[in-house]
Design a protein around this motif. Structure first.
Motif, PDB file in Angstrom:
ATOM      1  N   THR A 299      -6.997  42.220 -19.751  1.00 48.96           N
ATOM      2  CA  THR A 299      -8.453  42.178 -19.939  1.00 48.96           C
ATOM      3  C   THR A 299      -8.973  40.750 -19.829  1.00 48.96           C
ATOM      4  O   THR A 299      -9.992  40.499 -19.190  1.00 48.96           O
ATOM      5  N   ALA A 300      -8.252  39.801 -20.443  1.00 46.11           N
ATOM      6  CA  ALA A 300      -8.658  38.398 -20.351  1.00 46.11           C
ATOM      7  C   ALA A 300      -8.550  37.911 -18.915  1.00 46.11           C
ATOM      8  O   ALA A 300      -9.422  37.176 -18.423  1.00 46.11           O
ATOM      9  N   GLY A 301      -7.491  38.338 -18.213  1.00 41.40           N
ATOM     10  CA  GLY A 301      -7.317  37.944 -16.823  1.00 41.40           C
ATOM     11  C   GLY A 301      -8.424  38.467 -15.931  1.00 41.40           C
ATOM     12  O   GLY A 301      -8.855  37.797 -14.989  1.00 41.40           O
ATOM     13  N   THR A 302      -8.907  39.670 -16.230  1.00 37.61           N
ATOM     14  CA  THR A 302      -9.997  40.265 -15.433  1.00 37.61           C
ATOM     15  C   THR A 302     -11.262  39.426 -15.517  1.00 37.61           C
ATOM     16  O   THR A 302     -11.848  39.055 -14.494  1.00 37.61           O
ATOM     17  N   THR A 303     -11.698  39.111 -16.733  1.00 35.72           N
ATOM     18  CA  THR A 303     -12.948  38.359 -16.884  1.00 35.72           C
ATOM     19  C   THR A 303     -12.778  36.896 -16.471  1.00 35.72           C
ATOM     20  O   THR A 303     -13.706  36.284 -15.946  1.00 35.72           O
ATOM     21  N   LEU A 304     -11.573  36.336 -16.702  1.00 36.52           N
ATOM     22  CA  LEU A 304     -11.324  34.945 -16.298  1.00 36.52           C
ATOM     23  C   LEU A 304     -11.386  34.811 -14.784  1.00 36.52           C
ATOM     24  O   LEU A 304     -11.973  33.856 -14.247  1.00 36.52           O
TER      25      LEU A 304
ATOM     26  N   THR B  84      14.682  31.677 -26.591  1.00 39.44           N
ATOM     27  CA  THR B  84      13.974  30.677 -27.392  1.00 39.44           C
ATOM     28  C   THR B  84      12.481  30.997 -27.442  1.00 39.44           C
ATOM     29  O   THR B  84      11.956  31.722 -26.588  1.00 39.44           O
ATOM     30  N   LYS B  85      11.798  30.431 -28.426  1.00 33.84           N
ATOM     31  CA  LYS B  85      10.345  30.585 -28.518  1.00 33.84           C
ATOM     32  C   LYS B  85       9.663  29.938 -27.317  1.00 33.84           C
ATOM     33  O   LYS B  85       8.662  30.440 -26.817  1.00 33.84           O
ATOM     34  N   ARG B  86      10.230  28.817 -26.861  1.00 34.86           N
ATOM     35  CA  ARG B  86       9.661  28.145 -25.689  1.00 34.86           C
ATOM     36  C   ARG B  86       9.736  29.046 -24.464  1.00 34.86           C
ATOM     37  O   ARG B  86       8.774  29.165 -23.699  1.00 34.86           O
ATOM     38  N   GLY B  87      10.881  29.689 -24.279  1.00 37.69           N
ATOM     39  CA  GLY B  87      11.029  30.615 -23.166  1.00 37.69           C
ATOM     40  C   GLY B  87      10.063  31.776 -23.267  1.00 37.69           C
ATOM     41  O   GLY B  87       9.509  32.232 -22.266  1.00 37.69           O
ATOM     42  N   GLU B  88       9.860  32.260 -24.491  1.00 38.60           N
ATOM     43  CA  GLU B  88       8.931  33.375 -24.703  1.00 38.60           C
ATOM     44  C   GLU B  88       7.504  32.961 -24.384  1.00 38.60           C
ATOM     45  O   GLU B  88       6.741  33.733 -23.792  1.00 38.60           O
ATOM     46  N   LEU B  89       7.133  31.724 -24.740  1.00 30.95           N
ATOM     47  CA  LEU B  89       5.792  31.219 -24.430  1.00 30.95           C
ATOM     48  C   LEU B  89       5.583  31.098 -22.921  1.00 30.95           C
ATOM     49  O   LEU B  89       4.508  31.429 -22.406  1.00 30.95           O
ATOM     50  N   PHE B  90       6.612  30.631 -22.209  1.00 28.02           N
ATOM     51  CA  PHE B  90       6.517  30.552 -20.748  1.00 28.02           C
ATOM     52  C   PHE B  90       6.365  31.951 -20.152  1.00 28.02           C
ATOM     53  O   PHE B  90       5.623  32.151 -19.185  1.00 28.02           O
ATOM     54  N   TYR B  91       7.073  32.911 -20.711  1.00 24.91           N
ATOM     55  CA  TYR B  91       6.998  34.297 -20.248  1.00 24.91           C
ATOM     56  C   TYR B  91       5.563  34.810 -20.335  1.00 24.91           C
ATOM     57  O   TYR B  91       5.026  35.354 -19.359  1.00 24.91           O
ATOM     58  N   TRP B  92       4.919  34.601 -21.472  1.00 23.84           N
ATOM     59  CA  TRP B  92       3.561  35.103 -21.654  1.00 23.84           C
ATOM     60  C   TRP B  92       2.542  34.297 -20.857  1.00 23.84           C
ATOM     61  O   TRP B  92       1.529  34.843 -20.402  1.00 23.84           O
ATOM     62  N   ALA B  93       2.812  32.999 -20.678  1.00 18.65           N
ATOM     63  CA  ALA B  93       1.917  32.198 -19.832  1.00 18.65           C
ATOM     64  C   ALA B  93       1.967  32.695 -18.396  1.00 18.65           C
ATOM     65  O   ALA B  93       0.926  32.828 -17.730  1.00 18.65           O
ATOM     66  N   ALA B  94       3.178  33.008 -17.912  1.00 16.81           N
ATOM     67  CA  ALA B  94       3.333  33.525 -16.551  1.00 16.81           C
ATOM     68  C   ALA B  94       2.647  34.876 -16.401  1.00 16.81           C
ATOM     69  O   ALA B  94       2.030  35.165 -15.364  1.00 16.81           O
ATOM     70  N   ILE B  95       2.727  35.706 -17.431  1.00 14.14           N
ATOM     71  CA  ILE B  95       2.083  37.020 -17.385  1.00 14.14           C
ATOM     72  C   ILE B  95       0.564  36.881 -17.349  1.00 14.14           C
ATOM     73  O   ILE B  95      -0.123  37.562 -16.584  1.00 14.14           O
ATOM     74  N   LEU B  96       0.013  35.984 -18.183  1.00 14.42           N
ATOM     75  CA  LEU B  96      -1.435  35.783 -18.201  1.00 14.42           C
ATOM     76  C   LEU B  96      -1.931  35.308 -16.838  1.00 14.42           C
ATOM     77  O   LEU B  96      -2.934  35.814 -16.317  1.00 14.42           O
ATOM     78  N   VAL B  97      -1.221  34.332 -16.237  1.00 12.78           N
ATOM     79  CA  VAL B  97      -1.630  33.814 -14.932  1.00 12.78           C
ATOM     80  C   VAL B  97      -1.475  34.892 -13.857  1.00 12.78           C
ATOM     81  O   VAL B  97      -2.353  35.064 -13.006  1.00 12.78           O
ATOM     82  N   SER B  98      -0.365  35.647 -13.896  1.00 13.53           N
ATOM     83  CA  SER B  98      -0.133  36.667 -12.871  1.00 13.53           C
ATOM     84  C   SER B  98      -1.162  37.785 -12.967  1.00 13.53           C
ATOM     85  O   SER B  98      -1.604  38.316 -11.935  1.00 13.53           O
ATOM     86  N   ASN B  99      -1.574  38.147 -14.177  1.00 10.58           N
ATOM     87  CA  ASN B  99      -2.582  39.187 -14.328  1.00 10.58           C
ATOM     88  C   ASN B  99      -3.957  38.707 -13.866  1.00 10.58           C
ATOM     89  O   ASN B  99      -4.743  39.477 -13.299  1.00 10.58           O
TER      90      ASN B  99
END
Length: 246
Positions: A75-80, A124-139
């Motif tokens: 949803t955030a990716g759509t409006t962004l 790691t938490k860092r890896g998890e943050l990168f995972y979600w950052a990649a998902i947000l950008v890809s969406n």
């Protein structure tokens, strides 16, 4: 850190459902309710951060929380994407190029720091943050690509969905019949399911004279929300059954 679901057919069905719902729900807030792209993006980014905090605080995979984060990135990716393309006037093509560059940079830095892009090896938490950052950008990228295919390419909503669907089919065939990196194919499929959801969302919401099915943003969002809830219930039951067997 086993906080990511197994990559099965159910995962991809839920991904498409969640990202399509993200498209219709994002449009519902920004366009139907006339909140605007900028304000909608701020509201939905805050929602994403709240759900992400919940996901990061967990120590295991909880379907409802995980898919809430996926939905919030969609949803955030759509409006962004709409804010970049329409309010800032960048256009779909330029917006897509910027987002492709951001995704490549995110994956590159992730690989350099974590030595792997495999979602099954996030430790790691860092890896998890990168995972979600990649998902947000890809969406966000998926929305821009979907809108470009539907509006600027001349393919229309159904044509765009058919093209993306064909590319997804090729990716699936490559998975089963070639030795191409499974990690590479995962991220290709992950990116492609977003524009497929975007074009499918447009197909559901747009008027019949524009090539859509005319369910509207409210009707489409309710249908997709109901489907996602059923999927989440099934995934939760399946996860609990696996725990009992162990």
């Amino acid at each position: 850190m086993k906080k990511i679901p197994e990559i099965t057919l159910l995962f991809w069905l839920m991904k498409i459902c969640a990202t399509t719902l993200g498209e219709t729900a994002g449009d519902l807030l920004s366009m139907t309710l006339n909140v605007g792209y900028a304000v909608s993006t701020i509201i939905l980014i805050i929602g994403f951060l709240i759900t992400l905090f919940g996901q990061l605080s967990l120590k295991k995979y909880v379907p409802v929380i995980y898919w809430l984060v996926i939905l919030s990135t969609s949803t955030a990716g759509t409006t962004l994407s709409d804010f970049m393309d329409r309010t800032l006037g960048l256009g779909y093509a330029t917006g897509s190029l910027i987002l492709i560059s951001l995704l490549v940079i995110t994956l590159f830095i992730w690989y350099k720091l974590e030595k792997s892009l495999s979602v099954s090896e996030i430790k790691t938490k860092r890896g998890e943050l990168f995972y979600w950052a990649a998902i947000l950008v890809s969406n966000t990228l998926g929305t821009a690509l979907g809108d470009y295919l539907a509006d600027d390419s001349g393919l229309g909503f159904s044509g765009g969905a058919i093209l993306i669907g064909s590319l997804l089919l090729i990716t699936v065939l490559a998975y089963y019949f070639t030795k191409i990196s499974r990690i590479f194919l995962f991220w290709i499929a992950f990116v492609l399911t977003r524009p497929f959801g975007a074009t499918f969302g447009d197909l559901l919401t747009k008027p019949i004279e524009k090539g859509g099915l005319d369910f509207g943003t409210i009707g489409s969002s309710l249908i997709l929300f109901s489907m996602l809830i059923l999927f989440i219930i099934y995934a939760t039951v399946e996860t609990n059954n696996k725990k009992i067997k162990k």
